[in-house]
Design a protein around this motif. Sequence first.
Motif, PDB file in Angstrom:
ATOM      1  N   GLY A  81     -53.726  -7.995  12.143  1.00 36.39           N
ATOM      2  CA  GLY A  81     -54.748  -9.032  12.266  1.00 36.39           C
ATOM      3  C   GLY A  81     -56.052  -8.358  11.816  1.00 36.39           C
ATOM      4  N   THR A  82     -57.219  -9.290  12.349  1.00 36.43           N
ATOM      5  CA  THR A  82     -58.577  -8.831  12.223  1.00 36.43           C
ATOM      6  C   THR A  82     -58.903  -7.597  12.924  1.00 36.43           C
ATOM      7  N   SER A  83     -58.614  -7.979  14.266  1.00 32.75           N
ATOM      8  CA  SER A  83     -58.836  -6.792  15.052  1.00 32.75           C
ATOM      9  C   SER A  83     -57.848  -6.258  16.013  1.00 32.75           C
ATOM     10  N   SER A  84     -56.853  -6.528  15.430  1.00 37.16           N
ATOM     11  CA  SER A  84     -55.466  -6.239  16.433  1.00 37.16           C
ATOM     12  C   SER A  84     -54.257  -5.844  15.493  1.00 37.16           C
ATOM     13  N   VAL A  85     -53.524  -4.875  15.888  1.00 41.51           N
ATOM     14  CA  VAL A  85     -52.171  -4.692  15.101  1.00 41.51           C
ATOM     15  C   VAL A  85     -51.122  -4.576  16.335  1.00 41.51           C
ATOM     16  N   THR A  86     -49.908  -5.300  15.780  1.00 38.70           N
ATOM     17  CA  THR A  86     -48.742  -5.295  16.762  1.00 38.70           C
ATOM     18  C   THR A  86     -47.673  -4.525  15.899  1.00 38.70           C
ATOM     19  N   MET A  87     -47.489  -3.628  16.900  1.00 37.10           N
ATOM     20  CA  MET A  87     -46.369  -2.442  16.452  1.00 37.10           C
ATOM     21  C   MET A  87     -45.079  -2.603  16.910  1.00 37.10           C
ATOM     22  N   ASP A  88     -43.773  -2.737  16.288  1.00 31.23           N
ATOM     23  CA  ASP A  88     -42.587  -2.849  16.787  1.00 31.23           C
ATOM     24  C   ASP A  88     -42.037  -1.352  16.905  1.00 31.23           C
TER      25      ASP A  88
END
Length: 131
Positions: A81-88
């Motif tokens: 996203g703009t300020s976040s990253v979601t990692m699997d």
Amino acid sequence: MSTYTTEIDVRFRDIDAMGHVNNAVYATYIEQARTNYFRDVLGDDISTIPTVLASVSIDFRRPVELTDGSVTVEISIANIGTSSVTMDHEIRTGGEVVAEAEATLVSLDGGGEPVPIPEKHRSAIESFHDL
């Protein structure tokens, strides 16, 4: 989509009274994998990048034992996203998936407020994972 893979030793101290890796240690394994990812993919020490772990969830498939020797953690990007990253994260031993986890990291400014992910990090993530 490319993934990042790193191997982590199972240590004697990871084992609980039941004879397998304690459930809380899985969070440490994925944390170590993210630390390696920041070094290898982003070219930075995670301790120098102002981020916070906003959420983490882990689904366990089977216990890991000391005799397994090590786990392999594979990281893919679920969302940036703009300020976040979601990692699997997929944790394996002996080629078998033993746990799956998802973690969301948020970039912060000096005051602890969310800010856009630095462009050099976004570019490195997108390039490495073919996003």
